[in-house]
Design a protein around this motif. Sequence first.
Motif, PDB file in Angstrom:
ATOM      1  N   ALA A   1     -40.619 -56.641  14.975  1.00 18.36           N
ATOM      2  CA  ALA A   1     -41.469 -56.682  16.198  1.00 18.36           C
ATOM      3  C   ALA A   1     -42.345 -57.604  16.148  1.00 18.36           C
ATOM      4  CB  ALA A   1     -42.188 -55.228  16.407  1.00 18.36           C
ATOM      5  N   PRO A   2     -42.818 -58.073  17.492  1.00 16.61           N
ATOM      6  CA  PRO A   2     -43.708 -59.400  17.796  1.00 16.61           C
ATOM      7  C   PRO A   2     -45.251 -58.966  17.019  1.00 16.61           C
ATOM      8  CG  PRO A   2     -42.452 -58.869  19.737  1.00 16.61           C
ATOM      9  CD  PRO A   2     -42.268 -57.613  18.771  1.00 16.61           C
ATOM     10  N   ASP A   3     -45.340 -57.944  16.715  1.00 19.95           N
ATOM     11  CA  ASP A   3     -46.947 -57.637  16.125  1.00 19.95           C
ATOM     12  C   ASP A   3     -46.620 -57.396  14.446  1.00 19.95           C
ATOM     13  OD1 ASP A   3     -45.436 -55.104  15.760  1.00 19.95           O
ATOM     14  OD2 ASP A   3     -47.161 -53.922  16.352  1.00 19.95           O
ATOM     15  N   ASP A   4     -45.466 -58.152  13.942  1.00 23.70           N
ATOM     16  CA  ASP A   4     -45.174 -58.042  12.534  1.00 23.70           C
ATOM     17  C   ASP A   4     -44.802 -56.618  11.867  1.00 23.70           C
ATOM     18  OD1 ASP A   4     -45.242 -60.834  12.241  1.00 23.70           O
ATOM     19  OD2 ASP A   4     -47.645 -60.797  12.393  1.00 23.70           O
ATOM     20  N   THR A   5     -44.641 -55.674  12.825  1.00 24.09           N
ATOM     21  CA  THR A   5     -44.123 -54.091  12.494  1.00 24.09           C
ATOM     22  C   THR A   5     -42.706 -54.337  11.988  1.00 24.09           C
ATOM     23  OG1 THR A   5     -45.784 -53.166  13.753  1.00 24.09           O
ATOM     24  CG2 THR A   5     -43.864 -51.980  12.867  1.00 24.09           C
ATOM     25  N   VAL A   6     -42.428 -54.167  10.762  1.00 24.69           N
ATOM     26  CA  VAL A   6     -40.681 -53.985  10.306  1.00 24.69           C
ATOM     27  C   VAL A   6     -40.208 -52.619  10.144  1.00 24.69           C
ATOM     28  CG1 VAL A   6     -39.215 -54.764   8.482  1.00 24.69           C
ATOM     29  CG2 VAL A   6     -41.431 -56.089   8.920  1.00 24.69           C
ATOM     30  N   THR A   7     -39.247 -52.281  11.103  1.00 24.72           N
ATOM     31  CA  THR A   7     -38.767 -50.741  10.957  1.00 24.72           C
ATOM     32  C   THR A   7     -37.300 -50.992  10.549  1.00 24.72           C
ATOM     33  OG1 THR A   7     -40.035 -50.263  12.821  1.00 24.72           O
ATOM     34  CG2 THR A   7     -38.330 -48.829  12.382  1.00 24.72           C
ATOM     35  N   ALA A   8     -37.080 -50.372   9.394  1.00 26.46           N
ATOM     36  CA  ALA A   8     -35.628 -50.142   8.743  1.00 26.46           C
ATOM     37  C   ALA A   8     -35.060 -48.747   9.163  1.00 26.46           C
ATOM     38  CB  ALA A   8     -35.687 -50.315   7.310  1.00 26.46           C
ATOM     39  N   ILE A   9     -33.912 -48.797   9.819  1.00 25.33           N
ATOM     40  CA  ILE A   9     -33.306 -47.522  10.179  1.00 25.33           C
ATOM     41  C   ILE A   9     -31.858 -47.669   9.527  1.00 25.33           C
ATOM     42  CG2 ILE A   9     -32.462 -46.278  12.150  1.00 25.33           C
ATOM     43  CD1 ILE A   9     -34.316 -48.124  13.826  1.00 25.33           C
ATOM     44  N   SER A  10     -31.741 -46.451   8.835  1.00 22.06           N
ATOM     45  CA  SER A  10     -30.545 -46.199   8.142  1.00 22.06           C
ATOM     46  C   SER A  10     -29.769 -44.793   8.493  1.00 22.06           C
ATOM     47  CB  SER A  10     -30.579 -45.928   6.482  1.00 22.06           C
ATOM     48  OG  SER A  10     -31.532 -46.888   6.155  1.00 22.06           O
ATOM     49  N   ILE A  11     -28.738 -44.742   8.890  1.00 19.05           N
ATOM     50  CA  ILE A  11     -27.693 -43.687   9.402  1.00 19.05           C
ATOM     51  C   ILE A  11     -26.947 -42.972   8.286  1.00 19.05           C
ATOM     52  CG2 ILE A  11     -26.216 -42.821  11.388  1.00 19.05           C
ATOM     53  CD1 ILE A  11     -29.091 -43.939  12.201  1.00 19.05           C
ATOM     54  N   PHE A  12     -27.043 -41.788   8.200  1.00 16.48           N
ATOM     55  CA  PHE A  12     -26.127 -41.067   7.294  1.00 16.48           C
ATOM     56  C   PHE A  12     -25.535 -39.972   7.751  1.00 16.48           C
ATOM     57  CE2 PHE A  12     -29.358 -43.235   4.943  1.00 16.48           C
ATOM     58  CZ  PHE A  12     -28.608 -43.888   3.865  1.00 16.48           C
ATOM     59  N   ASN A  13     -24.643 -39.269   7.082  1.00  7.15           N
ATOM     60  CA  ASN A  13     -23.979 -38.080   7.717  1.00  7.15           C
ATOM     61  C   ASN A  13     -24.647 -36.934   7.169  1.00  7.15           C
ATOM     62  OD1 ASN A  13     -22.893 -37.923   5.130  1.00  7.15           O
ATOM     63  ND2 ASN A  13     -20.765 -38.459   5.423  1.00  7.15           N
ATOM     64  N   ASN A  14     -25.474 -36.755   6.432  1.00 12.94           N
ATOM     65  CA  ASN A  14     -26.338 -35.572   5.919  1.00 12.94           C
ATOM     66  C   ASN A  14     -27.734 -35.841   5.479  1.00 12.94           C
ATOM     67  OD1 ASN A  14     -26.676 -35.930   2.833  1.00 12.94           O
ATOM     68  ND2 ASN A  14     -24.583 -36.358   3.256  1.00 12.94           N
ATOM     69  N   PHE A  15     -28.726 -34.922   5.841  1.00 13.59           N
ATOM     70  CA  PHE A  15     -30.030 -35.143   5.752  1.00 13.59           C
ATOM     71  C   PHE A  15     -30.403 -35.395   4.265  1.00 13.59           C
ATOM     72  CE2 PHE A  15     -34.377 -32.761   5.057  1.00 13.59           C
ATOM     73  CZ  PHE A  15     -34.852 -34.131   5.734  1.00 13.59           C
ATOM     74  N   ALA A  16     -29.677 -34.839   3.200  1.00  9.88           N
ATOM     75  CA  ALA A  16     -29.999 -35.118   1.790  1.00  9.88           C
ATOM     76  C   ALA A  16     -30.068 -36.788   1.439  1.00  9.88           C
ATOM     77  CB  ALA A  16     -29.405 -34.326   0.820  1.00  9.88           C
ATOM     78  N   SER A  17     -28.954 -37.063   2.012  1.00 15.26           N
ATOM     79  CA  SER A  17     -28.633 -38.665   1.822  1.00 15.26           C
ATOM     80  C   SER A  17     -29.760 -39.588   2.544  1.00 15.26           C
ATOM     81  CB  SER A  17     -27.130 -39.158   2.363  1.00 15.26           C
ATOM     82  OG  SER A  17     -26.287 -38.365   1.649  1.00 15.26           O
ATOM     83  N   ALA A  18     -30.105 -39.014   3.718  1.00 12.80           N
ATOM     84  CA  ALA A  18     -31.221 -39.634   4.522  1.00 12.80           C
ATOM     85  C   ALA A  18     -32.360 -39.879   3.632  1.00 12.80           C
ATOM     86  CB  ALA A  18     -31.363 -39.090   5.580  1.00 12.80           C
ATOM     87  N   GLU A  19     -32.684 -38.753   3.106  1.00 10.80           N
ATOM     88  CA  GLU A  19     -33.898 -38.436   2.132  1.00 10.80           C
ATOM     89  C   GLU A  19     -33.875 -39.509   0.776  1.00 10.80           C
ATOM     90  OE1 GLU A  19     -34.431 -33.942   1.779  1.00 10.80           O
ATOM     91  OE2 GLU A  19     -36.240 -34.406   2.891  1.00 10.80           O
ATOM     92  N   GLU A  20     -33.034 -39.422   0.338  1.00 10.23           N
ATOM     93  CA  GLU A  20     -32.339 -39.980  -0.752  1.00 10.23           C
ATOM     94  C   GLU A  20     -32.777 -41.529  -0.683  1.00 10.23           C
ATOM     95  OE1 GLU A  20     -31.452 -41.131  -4.849  1.00 10.23           O
ATOM     96  OE2 GLU A  20     -32.404 -39.649  -3.878  1.00 10.23           O
ATOM     97  N   ALA A  21     -32.301 -42.088   0.485  1.00  9.64           N
ATOM     98  CA  ALA A  21     -32.361 -43.405   1.058  1.00  9.64           C
ATOM     99  C   ALA A  21     -33.792 -43.848   1.162  1.00  9.64           C
ATOM    100  CB  ALA A  21     -31.391 -43.736   2.133  1.00  9.64           C
ATOM    101  N   ASN A  22     -34.555 -43.062   1.740  1.00  8.90           N
ATOM    102  CA  ASN A  22     -35.824 -43.269   1.846  1.00  8.90           C
ATOM    103  C   ASN A  22     -36.517 -43.601   0.393  1.00  8.90           C
ATOM    104  OD1 ASN A  22     -36.121 -43.638   4.708  1.00  8.90           O
ATOM    105  ND2 ASN A  22     -36.777 -41.549   4.846  1.00  8.90           N
ATOM    106  N   ARG A  23     -36.180 -42.430  -0.478  1.00  7.95           N
ATOM    107  CA  ARG A  23     -36.942 -42.484  -1.769  1.00  7.95           C
ATOM    108  C   ARG A  23     -36.586 -43.748  -2.290  1.00  7.95           C
ATOM    109  NH1 ARG A  23     -35.541 -42.169  -6.869  1.00  7.95           N
ATOM    110  NH2 ARG A  23     -33.397 -41.855  -6.434  1.00  7.95           N
ATOM    111  N   ARG A  24     -35.317 -44.267  -2.419  1.00 10.65           N
ATOM    112  CA  ARG A  24     -34.979 -45.493  -3.001  1.00 10.65           C
ATOM    113  C   ARG A  24     -35.501 -46.799  -2.386  1.00 10.65           C
ATOM    114  NH1 ARG A  24     -28.400 -44.971  -4.317  1.00 10.65           N
ATOM    115  NH2 ARG A  24     -28.353 -42.941  -5.343  1.00 10.65           N
ATOM    116  N   ALA A  25     -35.546 -46.596  -1.038  1.00  3.07           N
ATOM    117  CA  ALA A  25     -36.059 -47.834  -0.471  1.00  3.07           C
ATOM    118  C   ALA A  25     -37.576 -48.044  -0.448  1.00  3.07           C
ATOM    119  CB  ALA A  25     -35.731 -47.472   1.261  1.00  3.07           C
ATOM    120  N   ILE A  26     -38.325 -46.863  -0.527  1.00  2.00           N
ATOM    121  CA  ILE A  26     -39.653 -47.130  -0.710  1.00  2.00           C
ATOM    122  C   ILE A  26     -40.103 -47.482  -2.149  1.00  2.00           C
ATOM    123  CG2 ILE A  26     -41.858 -45.735  -1.033  1.00  2.00           C
ATOM    124  CD1 ILE A  26     -41.303 -46.006   1.956  1.00  2.00           C
TER     125      ILE A  26
END
Length: 97
Positions: A44-69
């Motif tokens: 974004a113009p204010d230097d906010t960076v947003t990463a969005i990942s799409i998965f077919n299940n909730f556990a994978s979405a949580e795991e992705a956040n854990r790994r990404a952080i």
Amino acid sequence: MYAAIRQAKARTGTAEELARRIKEGAIPIISDVEGFMAYYVVYAPDDTVTAISIFNNFASAEEANRRAIAWAEQSLAPLLVGQTSAVAGPVIVHTLA
């Protein structure tokens, strides 16, 4: 369908270096999570960076956040200001062209 969303504030002028590091580091880590469907990063113009990942299940979405952080703390710290936030949940509305 579930989304994993991470958001951080980047240091001004670091967009190109962030993009390079994300392409080389984060994408392989996130796309390796079972159930991976898509990955997007918005700067974004204010230097906010947003990463969005799409998965077919909730556990994978949580795991992705854990790994990404964990990856961001090691690989992006000099380019970011403050902490990276993360949320995951079901996508309740979507459409395609």
